[in-house]
Design an enzyme around this catalytic site. Sequence first.
Site, PDB file in Angstrom:
ATOM      1  N   GLY A 156       7.372   9.436   1.039  1.00  7.19           N
ATOM      2  CA  GLY A 156       6.056   8.818   0.938  1.00  7.19           C
ATOM      3  C   GLY A 156       6.088   7.355   1.342  1.00  7.19           C
ATOM      4  N   CYS A 157       5.231   6.564   0.708  1.00 12.61           N
ATOM      5  CA  CYS A 157       4.921   5.222   1.201  1.00 12.61           C
ATOM      6  C   CYS A 157       6.040   4.199   1.039  1.00 12.61           C
ATOM      7  CB  CYS A 157       3.647   4.711   0.532  1.00 12.61           C
ATOM      8  SG  CYS A 157       2.165   5.654   0.965  1.00 12.61           S
ATOM      9  N   TYR A 158       7.077   4.490   0.268  1.00 14.54           N
ATOM     10  CA  TYR A 158       8.183   3.530   0.197  1.00 14.54           C
ATOM     11  C   TYR A 158       9.276   3.836   1.223  1.00 14.54           C
ATOM     12  CZ  TYR A 158      10.795   6.987  -2.662  1.00 14.54           C
ATOM     13  OH  TYR A 158      11.448   8.102  -3.124  1.00 14.54           O
ATOM     14  N   PHE A 367       5.908   0.599  -1.628  1.00 16.68           N
ATOM     15  CA  PHE A 367       5.506   1.184  -2.913  1.00 16.68           C
ATOM     16  C   PHE A 367       5.149   2.649  -2.690  1.00 16.68           C
ATOM     17  CE2 PHE A 367       3.507  -3.093  -2.433  1.00 16.68           C
ATOM     18  CZ  PHE A 367       4.406  -3.815  -3.201  1.00 16.68           C
TER      19      PHE A 367
END
Length: 385
Positions: A156-158, A367
């Site tokens: 995901g976003c990290y 994050f």
Amino acid sequence: MNHLRAEGPASVLAIGTANPENILIQDEFPDYYFRVTKSEHMTQLKEKFRKICDKSMIRKRNIFLNEEHLKQNPKLVEHDVQTLDARQDMLVVEVPKLGKDACAKAIKEWGQPKSKITHLIFTSASTTDMPGADYHCAKLLGLSPSVKRVMMYQLGCYGGGTVLRIAKDIAENNKGARVLAVCCDIMACLFRGPSDSDLELLVGQAIFGDGAAAVIVGAEPDESVGERPIFELVSTGQTILPNSEGTIGGHIREAGLIFDLHKDVPMLISNNIEKCLIEAFTPIGISDWNSIFWITHPGGKAILDKVEEKLHLKSDKFVDSRHVLSEHGNMSSSTVLFVMDELRKRSLEEGKSTTGDGFEWGVLFGFGPGLTVERVVVRSVPIKY
């Protein structure tokens, strides 16, 4: 055994980015979304969605999934039907292709033969398959069959911070290594029609876009052949924020990727980010967060606003993050590398003394699910005009 390790820190030697050609204008997206999902009768929900889009501070996004794809796969517009096979059939092909486009740009900037690439790292939360997107990307690029590959799904976003951390470790522990690290996400995995009982889905439909970014990472740049560092990767760290379980998540189901995003995420990040900064910068003797440059994953406007307020940051510290969010939306793992690319380009265009907006030291933050925070302490290099 020290002769097998590189001397000095790893550096980012090149950056490449890519997006699908299809562009959706945010002001027009509520009408488009409710039309193609045959949901125009849900007038109140559409107005809620319009407000979410208006507050997103996103101007446009690149989206692979277009109306032609939806006509070929009409079940994708329904809210909760078995469409995982159709989504995966698309994404198994398209994720490596878009990743390859970003890689090709990074390799071109690097200026070295691709035979010098020793390692390939690939991350994506859009698809999962065997052999993975790393294998297909390597084949599309024509990399050596002996290139050492690492495939990471569902970060995901990290994930942008993660690939830099692993690339740094590989480059510094294998003398002469040149690591091609790529992030790619295409949100066809989570496109679905709206539901009155699923407001989190609307947030996802409003903010996510498609993109890929790639970097070449290596230690001891060989300036005799034209290698030039853009940023040094000084130190890395990862942490799970306290009391954050369940606040960001994604679950692969028969209907696709089901997205979770809790309203407390901006507060959780802003309340805990200074501890991450203190741990990272105390060894360097830095405690003024306005004296560093910021490469921050723009998960959404509220996250940037809350962190800026909590740390009393000047309004220009997130200018690159806000620009990428406005022009592309949240592209998951690749977004923070888009921000890095934007920062170094803007620094050059504005005549700054370093690739980091004129500052020597900076921080990269990602994050994502967990709630996990990935951080990299980054050192800029002087710009020669």
